[in-house]
Design an enzyme around this catalytic site. Structure first.
Site, short mmCIF file in Angstrom:
data_model
loop_
_atom_site.label_atom_id
_atom_site.label_comp_id
_atom_site.label_asym_id
_atom_site.label_seq_id
_atom_site.Cartn_x
_atom_site.Cartn_y
_atom_site.Cartn_z
N CYS A 7 0.85 -1.20 0.00
CA CYS A 7 0.00 0.00 0.00
C CYS A 7 0.88 1.25 0.00
CB CYS A 7 -0.94 0.01 1.19
SG CYS A 7 -2.41 -1.05 1.02
N GLY A 92 4.99 -19.28 1.53
CA GLY A 92 6.06 -18.29 1.71
C GLY A 92 5.64 -16.87 1.40
N THR A 94 5.23 -13.29 1.97
CA THR A 94 5.88 -12.41 2.96
C THR A 94 5.21 -11.05 3.05
OG1 THR A 94 7.48 -11.69 1.29
CG2 THR A 94 8.13 -13.53 2.72
N HIS A 99 -0.44 -9.94 -4.70
CA HIS A 99 0.51 -9.59 -5.76
C HIS A 99 0.76 -10.79 -6.63
CE1 HIS A 99 2.78 -10.79 -2.17
NE2 HIS A 99 3.70 -11.29 -2.97
P1 5GP Z 1 5.93 -12.98 -1.56
O1 5GP Z 1 7.09 -13.65 -0.89
O2 5GP Z 1 4.99 -12.36 -0.56
O3 5GP Z 1 5.23 -13.82 -2.57
O4 5GP Z 1 6.56 -11.82 -2.43
C1 5GP Z 1 6.95 -10.59 -1.90
C2 5GP Z 1 7.99 -10.04 -2.82
O5 5GP Z 1 8.15 -8.68 -2.51
C3 5GP Z 1 9.37 -10.70 -2.68
O6 5GP Z 1 9.73 -11.28 -3.93
C4 5GP Z 1 10.28 -9.55 -2.28
O7 5GP Z 1 11.55 -9.61 -2.89
C5 5GP Z 1 9.49 -8.33 -2.71
N1 5GP Z 1 9.73 -7.15 -1.91
C6 5GP Z 1 9.77 -7.08 -0.54
N2 5GP Z 1 9.96 -5.83 -0.14
C7 5GP Z 1 10.07 -5.07 -1.27
C8 5GP Z 1 10.28 -3.68 -1.50
O8 5GP Z 1 10.42 -2.87 -0.58
N3 5GP Z 1 10.32 -3.26 -2.79
C9 5GP Z 1 10.19 -4.14 -3.83
N4 5GP Z 1 10.27 -3.61 -5.08
N5 5GP Z 1 9.97 -5.44 -3.65
C10 5GP Z 1 9.91 -5.92 -2.39
ZN ZN Z 2 -1.82 -3.24 1.17
#
Ligand code: 5GP
Ligand code: ZN
Length: 113
Positions: A7, A92, A94, A99
């Protein structure tokens, strides 16, 4: 959601490398890319994950799925690409803001888990 990372990225409060935006969604480069092209596409509206997709927001998700192939084309992913959305701890996830990862630019792993 005031304490949600994505957000804050959508609002411009945290900088990101923009790839695409429209009135409903925003796409930016993953900060820790797992492929030569690794783009995240998020709805501007806070939805926690695919587990929270309902009849009320399904049109927004459908819209994002019309945007994803445009981004893949814009990124030159002519050889193919992968879309991933992690849901919850076992997958996983995070960042608890829906997204979709777009991954491409090389031959991707045969394994998806
Ligand atoms: P998830 O693990 O939730 O599927 O994907 C979260 C993604 O967000 C990860 O691939 C991580 O590298 C990315 N990510 C986390 N923090 C940031 C950030 O501050 N900026 C960007 N551009 N990507 C982020
Ligand atoms: Zn959000």
């Amino acid at each position: 959601m005031s304490d949600c990372l994505f957000c804050k990225i959508v609002a411009g409060d945290i900088p990101s490398a923009k790839v695409y935006e429209d009135e409903l969604c925003y796409a930016f480069r993953d900060i820790n890319p797992q492929a030569p092209t690794h783009v995240l596409v998020v709805p501007r509206e806070h939805i926690a994950s695919c587990a929270d997709v309902t009849g009320d927001n399904a049109a927004l998700v459908a819209h994002i799925f019309t945007v994803i192939p445009k981004i893949a084309a814009q990124e030159g992913l002519t050889g193919g690409w992968r879309v991933v959305s992690n849901v919850g701890a076992d997958a996983g996830q995070t960042v608890p803001h829906l997204h979709f990862h777009i991954l491409g630019g090389e031959r991707l792993s045969d394994r998806m888990s």
